[in-house]
Design a protein around this motif. Structure first.
Motif: not given
Length: 472
Positions: A250-255, A298-302, A319-325, A346-353
Motif C-alpha cells: 500500500x505504501x513505499x519509501x526509500x530511506x 529527514x534523518x531517516x531515524x523515524x 539507519x545502519x541495520x534497518x531494524x525497526x521498533x 516537514x522538518x520545520x514549521x513557523x507555527x509549531x517551531x
C-alpha cells in the motif's frame, strides 16, 4: 441595393428551433386555440434558444466548465478572445502558453485577508484550534493577490485511460514528474518546454498504490494491489526487480540517507524493510491494522505511518541495520475509523517551531501534529480541519511557503473536481484559494522542487500542472 441573401438560409439562422417545432405541431380537435396562440407568441418573443447559445462555447471541450466560463465572460470578451488550442492526445501532453485569459478560464482563486467580524487585518499571532470546513468553504472577499495565486495551466497530460492515484516530482528536481494509475502503469514525464512523456513503465497488473524516487532519480520503486513491489530503472524503462508479497502493498519509501533500504507498508499490518540491492527482507514491524501511508523524517531515524483505522505511529529505525521498533501511537478518538491516505513530514514549521506532520483520512479529517524528536517522535495534535467525507482515497500536501505573516498552508484534492488551499492558522474561513480545471474528483497533488509548479491528478486520468504566479 436589396439584400441578395438566400431567404431560406436566413430563416434557418434566425428561427428558434423550439418555436419552429411549435409551428409545425398539428392542433387537435379539442385543443384550446387561445392557448396555442399565446404559446406561439411567447416562444416568438423569448430570448434566443439555449441550443443556439451553446454554439458559442469556446473552451474546455464544451463541458460544464466551459458553460460556466461562458456565462461569466466579461463584456469585452469577444475582443479578448484568442483561438483555443486543440487537445493533443498521446504522449506529448498539452502545452498551455500564458495568455490574459488563462486566469479567467483555467484557474480561479479567492482570498480573504481580513476578519469579517472585526474588519481588521489578520494578526500574525496564531493559536491552535479545531475547525470544521467544507470543500466549498469560500472566502467572502476576492483578493488581488491571494497567498497562493496561479497564472493558469503550464501543461496537461491526458493520455492515461485510468484513474491517476498518485503523482510525485523527482527529488530536488523541478522538471521530472511521474504518476501511477489504477491500470497498473507508471508514467514518467518531463515538463520542460515542450512537455513530453519519457517512459511508460508497465508490469503491475492492478492499481499502483504508491511509488518513490531514489535520491539520484535513477530508480523508482512502486507498490501495487497486485501484492508486488517493483523497482524500475528510469532511463531504460525496465523493471529490474520484483518482490512478491502475501497481501496488497500500500505504501513505499526509500530511506533518505541510506538508499539501499526500501520500506514498504502492506495490508497484512506490517512495515517491511528490504535490501534494495538483493530484494531480501532486513526487518519488519507489526501494527494493529493495514499500513496505508508512510513517510520518513529527514534523518531517516523515524518512520511515521498511518493505518486503515486512522491511527498514526512513530517507528524508530536504525539507519545502519534497518531494524525497526515501534515508539508511539496516536489513536483517533472518533468512533468511526477511517483509513489514513496521507502522512507527510516537514522538518520545520513557523507555527509549531518544531518538525511537523500532516495527515489526511478518507473521511476528510486533516490533522497537523508537532513532533518531539527528542522523545522518539512523540506526536502532539496542534490543529485539525474537518472536510467533507470522501469516497475515494484523496491526498493532501504541505504548501512550501513559510511566512509568519501569511500563515501555514496545505493543499488538497476534492471530489467536487477542485483543488483547495487551506490556512491552518485561521479559525474561520480556512479555505483561502481554489483552482478549477478538472472535471472529475482530484485524487492527488504534488509540488515541484522550485515550488513554482503544482501538479494535480483526477479520477479519469488527467494530470494538470499549474503555474504559480511570482510573488514578492
Amino acid at each position: 441595393m436589396a439584400d441578395q441573401s438566400d431567404p431560406v438560409q436566413v430563416a434557418k439562422e434566425n428561427v428558434d428551433p423550439e418555436f419552429f417545432s411549435c409551428l409545425l405541431q398539428p392542433t387537435t380537435s379539442d385543443a384550446d386555440l387561445n392557448y396555442i396562440g399565446i404559446r406561439r407568441f411567447l416562444l416568438h418573443r423569448k430570448a434566443e434558444s439555449g441550443v443556439l447559445r451553446r454554439r458559442d462555447w469556446r473552451c474546455n471541450g464544451k463541458g460544464y466548465v466551459a458553460y460556466r466560463n461562458y456565462i461569466r465572460r466579461p463584456r469585452n470578451w469577444e475582443n479578448m478572445h484568442q483561438p483555443s488550442l486543440n487537445s493533443t492526445p498521446g504522449n506529448s501532453g498539452r502545452w498551455i502558453p500564458p495568455s490574459p485569459l488563462s486566469l479567467l478560464y483555467e484557474a480561479e482563486s479567492w482570498s480573504s485577508v481580513r476578519d469579517m467580524q472585526s474588519g481588521k487585518p489578520a494578526s500574525s499571532h496564531r493559536n491552535s484550534f479545531s475547525s470544521t470546513a467544507s470543500d466549498s468553504d469560500r472566502p467572502r472577499f476576492r483578493g488581488v493577490e491571494p497567498p497562493y495565486s496561479f497564472v493558469g495551466m503550464h501543461c496537461v497530460f491526458d493520455q492515461s485511460q485510468a484513474s491517476v492515484t498518485v503523482l510525485k516530482f523527482g527529488h530536488m528536481n523541478s522538471d521530472l514528474l511521474a504518476y501511477g494509475s489504477s491500470d497498473g502503469t507508471l508514467t514518467v514525464c518531463t515538463i520542460s518546454d515542450p512537455p513530453s512523456v519519457m517512459k511508460q513503465l508497465k508490469g503491475h497488473s492492478k492499481d499502483v498504490t504508491d511509488f518513490d524516487f531514489s535520491s539520484n532519480n535513477q530508480y523508482i520503486a512502486s507498490s501495487s494491489l497486485d501484492k508486488t513491489v517493483r523497482v524500475w530503472e528510469i532511463s531504460q524503462g525496465l523493471c529490474i526487480r520484483v518482490i512478491y508479497g502475501v497481501s496488497s502493498q500500500l505504501c513505499i519509501r526509500f530511506h533518505p540517507v541510506n538508499n539501499n533500504f526500501l520500506s514498504v507498508g502492506n495490508a497484512n499490518k506490517e512495515i517491511m524493510v528490504f535490501n534494495f540491492s538483493t530484494g531480501r527482507i532486513i526487518s519488519k514491524a507489526v501494527f494493529d491494522s493495514g499500513v496505508t501511508s508512510m513517510d520518513h523524517d529527514h534523518t531517516g531515524q523515524l518512520i511515521f505511518c498511518g493505518d486503515s483505522l486512522g491511527s498514526i505511529y512513530s517507528v524508530s529505525m536504525n539507519s545502519h541495520t534497518g531494524a525497526l521498533s515501534r515508539s508511539h501511537r496516536y489513536r483517533d478518538s472518533s468512533r468511526k475509523k477511517s483509513a489514513v491516505t496521507t502522512v507527510q513530514y516537514r522538518s520545520f514549521s513557523l507555527m509549531a517551531r518544531t518538525p511537523v506532520l500532516l495527515t489526511c483520512t478518507q473521511d476528510g479529517n486533516l490533522s497537523f501534529f508537532s513532533i518531539a524528536l527528542e522523545v522518539r517522535g512523540y506526536l502532539t495534535l496542534r490543529c485539525s480541519l474537518k472536510l467533507t467525507p470522501r469516497v475515494h482515497s484523496i491526498r493532501a500536501s504541505f504548501c512550501p511557503l513559510l511566512s509568519p505573516e501569511k500563515g501555514e498552508y496545505i493543499v488538497a484534492g476534492s471530489e467536487d473536481s477542485n483543488v483547495y488551499f487551506y490556512d491552518l492558522t485561521r479559525p474561520k474561513h480556512t479555505c483561502v484559494n481554489k483552482l478549477q480545471g478538472h472535471r472529475f474528483p482530484v485524487m492527488d497533488v504534488a509540488w515541484n522542487h522550485g515550488a513554482n509548479l503544482l501538479a494535480s491528478s483526477d479520477f479519469y486520468g488527467t494530470v494538470i500542472v499549474w503555474k504559480r504566479s511570482k510573488t514578492s
